[in-house]
Design a protein around this motif. Structure first.
Motif, mmCIF file in Angstrom:
data_model
loop_
_atom_site.group_PDB
_atom_site.id
_atom_site.type_symbol
_atom_site.label_atom_id
_atom_site.label_comp_id
_atom_site.label_asym_id
_atom_site.label_seq_id
_atom_site.Cartn_x
_atom_site.Cartn_y
_atom_site.Cartn_z
ATOM 1 N N PRO A 137 0.840 -1.208 0.000
ATOM 2 C CA PRO A 137 0.000 0.000 0.000
ATOM 3 C C PRO A 137 0.876 1.260 0.000
ATOM 4 C CG PRO A 137 -0.126 -1.155 2.108
ATOM 5 C CD PRO A 137 0.683 -2.008 1.192
ATOM 6 N N PRO A 138 0.401 2.278 -0.702
ATOM 7 C CA PRO A 138 1.195 3.518 -0.775
ATOM 8 C C PRO A 138 1.231 4.233 0.577
ATOM 9 C CG PRO A 138 -0.943 3.850 -1.759
ATOM 10 C CD PRO A 138 -0.843 2.387 -1.426
ATOM 11 N N PRO A 139 2.273 5.014 0.815
ATOM 12 C CA PRO A 139 2.333 5.768 2.071
ATOM 13 C C PRO A 139 1.286 6.880 2.056
ATOM 14 C CG PRO A 139 4.122 6.427 0.632
ATOM 15 C CD PRO A 139 3.428 5.267 -0.039
ATOM 16 N N PRO A 140 0.698 7.169 3.199
ATOM 17 C CA PRO A 140 -0.270 8.275 3.223
ATOM 18 C C PRO A 140 0.451 9.602 2.997
ATOM 19 C CG PRO A 140 0.105 7.414 5.419
ATOM 20 C CD PRO A 140 0.871 6.534 4.478
ATOM 21 N N CYS A 141 -0.121 10.406 2.135
ATOM 22 C CA CYS A 141 0.511 11.673 1.772
ATOM 23 C C CYS A 141 -0.003 12.856 2.586
ATOM 24 C CB CYS A 141 0.300 11.960 0.285
ATOM 25 S SG CYS A 141 1.110 10.756 -0.791
ATOM 26 N N ASP A 142 -1.138 12.676 3.254
ATOM 27 C CA ASP A 142 -1.749 13.813 3.944
ATOM 28 C C ASP A 142 -1.796 13.625 5.469
ATOM 29 O OD1 ASP A 142 -3.541 11.773 3.820
ATOM 30 O OD2 ASP A 142 -5.200 12.967 3.059
ATOM 31 N N VAL A 143 -0.775 12.984 6.006
ATOM 32 C CA VAL A 143 -0.697 12.773 7.448
ATOM 33 C C VAL A 143 -0.277 14.081 8.126
ATOM 34 C CG1 VAL A 143 0.531 11.530 9.273
ATOM 35 C CG2 VAL A 143 -0.133 10.347 7.194
ATOM 36 N N PRO A 144 -0.991 14.496 9.185
ATOM 37 C CA PRO A 144 -0.607 15.730 9.883
ATOM 38 C C PRO A 144 0.806 15.634 10.479
ATOM 39 C CG PRO A 144 -2.791 15.005 10.560
ATOM 40 C CD PRO A 144 -2.204 13.907 9.731
ATOM 41 N N VAL A 145 1.509 16.752 10.451
ATOM 42 C CA VAL A 145 2.872 16.844 10.965
ATOM 43 C C VAL A 145 2.824 17.484 12.357
ATOM 44 C CG1 VAL A 145 5.144 17.847 10.542
ATOM 45 C CG2 VAL A 145 3.720 17.128 8.624
ATOM 46 N N PRO A 146 3.472 16.867 13.359
ATOM 47 C CA PRO A 146 3.457 17.463 14.702
ATOM 48 C C PRO A 146 4.108 18.846 14.721
ATOM 49 C CG PRO A 146 4.378 15.241 14.748
ATOM 50 C CD PRO A 146 4.207 15.615 13.310
ATOM 51 N N VAL A 147 3.501 19.766 15.473
ATOM 52 C CA VAL A 147 4.037 21.120 15.618
ATOM 53 C C VAL A 147 4.684 21.267 16.993
ATOM 54 C CG1 VAL A 147 3.454 23.571 15.708
ATOM 55 C CG2 VAL A 147 2.364 22.103 14.025
ATOM 56 N N THR A 148 3.914 21.003 18.045
ATOM 57 C CA THR A 148 4.436 21.094 19.409
ATOM 58 C C THR A 148 3.483 20.376 20.362
ATOM 59 O OG1 THR A 148 5.339 22.599 21.076
ATOM 60 C CG2 THR A 148 3.305 23.274 20.026
ATOM 61 N N THR A 149 3.963 20.115 21.566
ATOM 62 C CA THR A 149 3.141 19.533 22.620
ATOM 63 C C THR A 149 3.213 20.440 23.836
ATOM 64 O OG1 THR A 149 3.581 17.311 21.817
ATOM 65 C CG2 THR A 149 2.778 17.495 24.068
ATOM 66 N N LEU A 150 2.065 20.760 24.407
ATOM 67 C CA LEU A 150 1.990 21.656 25.563
ATOM 68 C C LEU A 150 1.516 20.895 26.796
ATOM 69 C CD1 LEU A 150 0.052 24.530 23.779
ATOM 70 C CD2 LEU A 150 2.515 24.376 24.112
ATOM 71 N N PRO A 151 2.263 20.965 27.897
ATOM 72 C CA PRO A 151 1.789 20.344 29.136
ATOM 73 C C PRO A 151 0.768 21.241 29.825
ATOM 74 C CG PRO A 151 3.959 21.291 29.473
ATOM 75 C CD PRO A 151 3.609 21.507 28.023
ATOM 76 N N GLY A 152 -0.092 20.632 30.615
ATOM 77 C CA GLY A 152 -1.093 21.399 31.352
ATOM 78 C C GLY A 152 -1.739 20.546 32.419
ATOM 79 N N SER A 153 -2.807 21.075 32.985
ATOM 80 C CA SER A 153 -3.547 20.335 34.011
ATOM 81 C C SER A 153 -5.023 20.674 33.913
ATOM 82 C CB SER A 153 -3.018 20.668 35.400
ATOM 83 O OG SER A 153 -3.238 22.027 35.680
ATOM 84 N N CYS A 154 -5.846 19.748 34.388
ATOM 85 C CA CYS A 154 -7.295 19.927 34.366
ATOM 86 C C CYS A 154 -7.852 19.747 35.764
ATOM 87 C CB CYS A 154 -7.949 18.911 33.425
ATOM 88 S SG CYS A 154 -7.507 19.125 31.693
ATOM 89 N N GLU A 155 -8.879 20.531 36.070
ATOM 90 C CA GLU A 155 -9.574 20.434 37.351
ATOM 91 C C GLU A 155 -11.058 20.296 37.091
ATOM 92 O OE1 GLU A 155 -8.722 24.032 39.387
ATOM 93 O OE2 GLU A 155 -6.622 23.537 39.727
ATOM 94 N N VAL A 156 -11.745 19.650 38.015
ATOM 95 C CA VAL A 156 -13.177 19.480 37.901
ATOM 96 C C VAL A 156 -13.855 20.819 38.158
ATOM 97 C CG1 VAL A 156 -15.182 18.335 38.888
ATOM 98 C CG2 VAL A 156 -13.027 17.107 38.636
ATOM 99 N N LEU A 157 -14.832 21.160 37.307
ATOM 100 C CA LEU A 157 -15.630 22.376 37.498
ATOM 101 C C LEU A 157 -16.860 22.037 38.310
ATOM 102 C CD1 LEU A 157 -15.696 24.048 33.989
ATOM 103 C CD2 LEU A 157 -14.630 24.936 36.030
#
Length: 161
Positions: A137-157
């Motif tokens: 099978p051919p390689p996918p040509c339209d795969v998204p390229v990573p830009v960056t990863t941001l760390p964070g945190s979530c709290e219950v509202l």
């Protein structure tokens, strides 16, 4: 001890939430964006900042720990922060700790996708003419390229009715 209080509240709420109920989360990330999420037994939704509209995740890889959901839209500027240009993002959330990661990605330019498809088609035609092994099978040509990863945190509202 106060540092662990939001984590304990998140854990207790997620464990005590009855089946079918939503959990609302407020998430903050290192570059400044703030997001409000609804975690349901069937998926994850993002509240579009400044609006009452909710956007369901386009792709949910996992609803267990960690929760992993992808959105095919950029983070709205109303969420705040200075983010690099991106087309889509993926959110990963650890339920027990409240730790979150936001992975931004971008689609390759249309010219690059077109040239990749043309090269793939030419290579497939050459392989068919050889009569050798069946084509892979051919390689996918339209795969998204990573830009960056941001760390964070979530709290219950706490919701008010």
């Amino acid at each position: 001890m106060t540092r662990w209080l939001p984590v304990l509240l998140l854990l207790l709420l997620l464990l005590a939430t009855p089946a079918g109920a939503q959990t609302f989360l407020a998430c903050r990330f290192e570059a400044g964006p703030r997001l409000r999420l609804a975690l349901e037994p069937a998926g994850l939704a993002l509240q579009l900042p400044g609006r009452q509209l909710w956007q369901d995740a386009d792709e949910v890889t996992s609803l267990r720990d960690p929760v992993i959901a992808g959105f095919n839209l950029p983070i709205p500027p109303e969420a705040g922060g200075r983010l690099p240009p991106h087309d889509r993002f993926t959110l990963s959330l650890e339920r027990l700790s409240g730790e979150a990661r936001l992975a931004l990605s971008r689609l390759p330019p249309a010219e690059q996708v077109q040239s990749c498809r043309e090269a793939t088609a030419a290579a497939a035609a050459a392989r068919r003419g050889d009569g050798a092994d069946p084509p892979s099978p051919p390689p996918p040509c339209d795969v998204p390229v990573p830009v960056t990863t941001l760390p964070g945190s979530c709290e219950v509202l706490r919701t008010r009715f």
